[in-house]
Design an enzyme around this catalytic site. Structure first.
Site: not given
Ligand code: PEP
Ligand code: MG
Length: 567
Positions: A186, A428, A452, A499
């Site tokens: 985070h 992918e 991937d 993407c």
């Protein structure tokens, strides 16, 4: 010079402020008045929740919606029934509040830290944060305050917790250096969102650096220089100036259409992980969403999110994006994406196993909850459904059957949806690439997942250093695969996007223009840079480049050729 994780790009030059953490040591003592001890715990908890709520409000007021969401996890860990019961139960047996709090949160901390998935391991930091807050209040200590700092402060802290960043005096922080945290922590996410340069996981840094030391922090390279020489200062000041000029120059590409130098329009959209990221995507001038990784909704929960919860998230993005396209990927669980409560079986080889669409098609009722939520959201914007890890035609056909079943169910409930909703395939896997012609005939669009695709084509794990030399899009095998997928998609007249990270690679963008890619989906901060590179190339130039690199035999040769051609 010290090295750490390059968590947030940029160069910070300034004076170190080493944040001293509260002293949380205590001697456990038995309690006689159980009720009073419980009241003490309740008061500390109430104070912690109140403080956190104030921080959330302050973050929301500053437009930090995603960060406020992270702080919401603190409230959940403070109000968790299991923890409250464990602590009260301990106090009932005469244990003091400090010890009961420490024991219960330590147990949760150990549980989360032991999880295999990095994202879950990082949640241990949130648990530690709540533990620190509660203990500090019980012991009458104050928490590290970063809300008011002198100009050009380099904040040095052992662990940057989300609550510390909540009030951080962004204007005065030149950079952040910590002893813990990875790129997906985070702390890293928040530093990137605030655009503060950060280097994390520098061993022993809170003892090495003293408050008042002059420091240079290079967030992009993960380097920290303490007490730099005049030469080093000069070099880094120049570099910082160049970065700032470069960033300012990119502003010319805000609000203009994405076009090649010869006027071919491209779609430049953003990858997002949760609904609040959509706000960041708009701020960075995205033309829509090319990948909403819906598994983050599942990861941020403790049980499967309901149709209503999912619908609310998807609808929020659809409404924010107005009439712009929003591609939402259905649950991509397994492999590198672990969701503990889903209890997927442990496998020898999870990347080749029961994951993504394979899991979903084996659990059609569960999958249909998501499909119905997506269909319902499609009444509020241009929502499209994308299927991950497809390897054969049967999978995409089965998804389409399930979508039709869901439509009938929504009709029966009288609920609106877009009857022409598009269903696309993530390409992918090498299998999907090899049958791209048949797949294109079965679906409405392609989005190539190079993260991937490279891994499966080169048989190289994206996280394994030793095989990193294989894992890149310049490999001839990957190039041929990409050329084929894009050509087949274009031949079938469907939209072909990408993407995976390669879509934002400055060297690779001209290759994708040459191959004829129509849509580029990148992380929000990469949008303006990608638009500029696209604008610098004509199709003819990109074609000439392709012609050249497709004859090369090694990825190093390809990379060198692309570097030589870069504008
Ligand atoms: C990809 O594989 O390229 C992709 C975009 O998906 P993820 O990184 O979530 O696997
Ligand atoms: Mg993928």
């Amino acid at each position: 010079m010290y090295e750490g994780v390059n968590a947030s790009d940029g160069i910070g030059i300034g004076v170190a402020r080493v944040a001293i953490e509260p002293d949380l040591s205590f001697t456990p003592k038995p309690v006689a008045d159980v009720a009073a001890e419980k009241a003490r715990y309740e008061a500390a908890r109430a104070r912690f929740v109140e403080m956190t709520n104030k921080q959330i409000e302050s973050m929301q007021a500053r437009g930090l919606v995603a960060e406020a969401g992270i702080m919401g996890a603190h409230i959940e860990f403070a109000e968790d029934d299991g923890l409250i019961e464990a602590i009260s139960g301990d106090i009932d047996t005469g244990v003091c509040a400090e010890q009961a709090v420490k024991a219960a949160y330590d147990m949760y901390y150990d549980m989360f830290s032991a999880m295999e998935d990095e994202l879950f391991r990082e949640r241990a930091a949130d648990i530690a944060d709540v533990r620190t807050g509660l203990l500090a209040f019980l012991l009458g200590q104050e928490l590290v305050d970063l809300s008011s700092l002198p100009e050009n402060s380099i904040v040095v802290v052992s662990e940057l917790t989300p609550s510390m960043t909540a009030d951080i005096d962004k204007e005065h922080v030149a950079a952040i250096v910590t002893e813990t945290g990875g790129r997906t922590s985070h702390a890293a996410i928040i530093c990137r969102a605030l655009e503060i340069p950060a280097v994390l996981s520098v061993e022993g840094v809170t003892s090495i650096i003293k408050s008042g030391d002059m420091c240079i922090v290079d967030g992009g390279k993960g380097k920290v220089i303490v007490s730099p020489t005049a030469d080093q200062l000069e070099t880094y000041r120049e570099a910082a100036k160049k970065l700032a000029q470069d960033k300012a120059a990119l502003e010319a590409f805000r609000g203009v259409p994405t076009k090649t130098a010869d006027g071919i329009e491209k779609l430049l959209v953003a990858n997002i992980g949760n609904p609040s990221d959509a706000t960041g995507a708009i701020e960075h001038d995205a033309e829509g969403v090319g990948l909403f990784r819906s598994e983050f909704l599942f990861m941020d929960a403790t049980e499967l999110p309901s149709e209503e919860e999912q619908f609310a998230a998807y609808q929020k993005v659809a409404l924010l994006m107005k009439d712009k396209p929003v591609i939402i990927r259905t649950l991509d669980v397994g492999g590198d994406k672990e969701i503990p409560y889903m209890d997927l079986p442990k496998e020898e080889n999870p990347f080749l196993g029961y994951r993504a669409i394979r899991y979903c098609l084996n659990n059609p009722e569960e999958y249909k909850v998501q499909l119905r939520a997506l269909l319902r959201a499609s009444a509020f914007g241009d929502v499209k459904i994308m299927v991950p890890l497809v390897t054969c035609i049967d999978e995409i056909r089965r998804v389409k059957e399930l979508v039709e079943e869901c439509k009938a169910e929504l009709d029966a409930r009288g609920v609106a949806y877009n009857p022409d909703i598009e269903v696309g395939t993530m390409v992918e896997t090498p299998a999907a690439s090899l049958i791209a012609d048949d797949l294109a005939a079965e679906c409405d669009f392609f989005s190539i997942g190079t993260n991937d695709l490279i891994g499966y084509t080169m048989c190289a794990d994206r996280g394994q250093d030793k095989v990193a030399y294989l894992y890149n899009p310049y490999q001839p095998a990957v190039l041929r695969s990409l050329q084929r997928i894009i050509a087949e998609g274009n031949k079938a007249g469907i939209m072909v996007g990408m993407c995976g990270e390669a879509a934002a690679d400055p060297l690779f963008i001209p290759v994708l223009i040459g191959f004829g890619l129509g849509e580029f989906s990148v992380s929000a901060p990469s949008i303006l840079r990608a638009r500029r590179i696209i604008s610098q190339w004509t199709k003819e130039e990109a074609d000439a480049l392709i012609e050249k690199i497709m004859k090369l035999k090694t990825s190093n040769e390809v990379r060198a050729a692309l570097q030589a051609a870069a504008k």
